[in-house]
Motif scaffolding. Structure first.
Motif, PDB file in Angstrom:
ATOM      1  N   THR A 110      39.372  42.011  39.259  1.00 32.63           N
ATOM      2  CA  THR A 110      39.760  42.098  37.862  1.00 32.63           C
ATOM      3  C   THR A 110      40.257  43.494  37.532  1.00 32.63           C
ATOM      4  N   SER A 111      41.279  43.555  36.718  1.00 28.84           N
ATOM      5  CA  SER A 111      41.780  44.855  36.260  1.00 28.84           C
ATOM      6  C   SER A 111      40.991  45.294  35.041  1.00 28.84           C
ATOM      7  N   PRO A 112      40.566  46.534  35.017  1.00 26.96           N
ATOM      8  CA  PRO A 112      39.863  47.028  33.834  1.00 26.96           C
ATOM      9  C   PRO A 112      40.827  47.168  32.652  1.00 26.96           C
ATOM     10  N   GLU A 152      37.414  56.131  39.809  1.00 25.66           N
ATOM     11  CA  GLU A 152      36.395  56.946  39.155  1.00 25.66           C
ATOM     12  C   GLU A 152      35.569  56.186  38.119  1.00 25.66           C
ATOM     13  N   ILE A 153      35.786  54.885  37.987  1.00 27.54           N
ATOM     14  CA  ILE A 153      35.049  54.098  36.989  1.00 27.54           C
ATOM     15  C   ILE A 153      33.541  54.258  37.175  1.00 27.54           C
ATOM     16  N   ALA A 183      21.897  50.929  38.351  1.00 29.31           N
ATOM     17  CA  ALA A 183      21.948  49.552  38.869  1.00 29.31           C
ATOM     18  C   ALA A 183      22.879  48.698  38.007  1.00 29.31           C
ATOM     19  N   ASP A 184      22.832  48.882  36.693  1.00 28.38           N
ATOM     20  CA  ASP A 184      23.745  48.159  35.797  1.00 28.38           C
ATOM     21  C   ASP A 184      25.195  48.531  36.113  1.00 28.38           C
ATOM     22  N   VAL A 209      30.618  47.458  38.455  1.00 27.52           N
ATOM     23  CA  VAL A 209      31.697  47.852  39.361  1.00 27.52           C
ATOM     24  C   VAL A 209      31.876  46.799  40.462  1.00 27.52           C
ATOM     25  N   ALA A 210      30.769  46.275  40.980  1.00 28.89           N
ATOM     26  CA  ALA A 210      30.859  45.220  42.001  1.00 28.89           C
ATOM     27  C   ALA A 210      31.550  43.980  41.431  1.00 28.89           C
TER      28      ALA A 210
END
Length: 170
Positions: free
Chosen positions: A130-132, A78-79, A116-117, A122-123
């Protein structure tokens, strides 16, 4: 280029310029008619952007940003939706931070203003595997969100609450 993206880019162009930007210059940059630029500017003004027309072109006058910290919780999947929720409501995601029980506050600047940012962020998480930060605190984390008005911040808060992402305290 879609109209919404062009309007976001017009705002970025005006903010980045130290001088007025003419409608003709904007029409050349975005490869649309001068009339399309006039319509875009009218819509941006209606959306509460403080754009002023001068004899040399357009300038944007931004009030000092307002800022609020939101404590949120959601899954890894859901990020993107959480960040879309903030930028779609007019917020600017300044950072993400956690309060770790051993290391204290860990903070990373994000600077996300558009979908877009968010997509690029997310990409980047996916590409680099990478782990958030939220993984370190069982999905709890904070965002500092800026906006040009308190009403926009209230809209961000309401949208996050409606989606179940917002953690209310007290």
């Amino acid at each position: 280029m879609k109209k919404q993206q062009r309007q976001e880019d017009i705002v970025k162009t005006l903010r980045a310029s130290r001088e007025p930007v003419s409608g003709t210059a904007l029409s050349e940059i975005f490869e649309v008619s001068r009339q399309s630029i006039v319509q875009d500017i009218a819509l941006l003004k209606a959306a509460h952007y403080n754009i002023i027309s001068t004899n040399k072109g357009y300038i944007i006058v931004d009030p000092p940003p307002r800022e609020k910290i939101f404590k949120v919780y959601h899954s890894h999947e859901e990020i993107g939706d959480e960040l879309y929720t903030i930028v779609d409501a007019g917020g600017f995601v300044k950072d993400v931070f956690i309060i770790h029980e051993i290391y204290g506050k860990i903070q990373v600047n994000l600077f996300l203003a558009t979908r877009a940012d968010v997509d690029a962020f997310v990409a980047g998480l996916e590409e680099k595997k990478t782990s958030p930060l939220m993984k370190l605190t069982d999905k709890f984390h904070y965002h500092t969100v800026e906006a040009v008005s308190d009403s926009i911040l209230r809209g961000v808060e309401k949208s996050l609450q409606e989606k179940g992402y917002l953690i209310t305290t007290g």
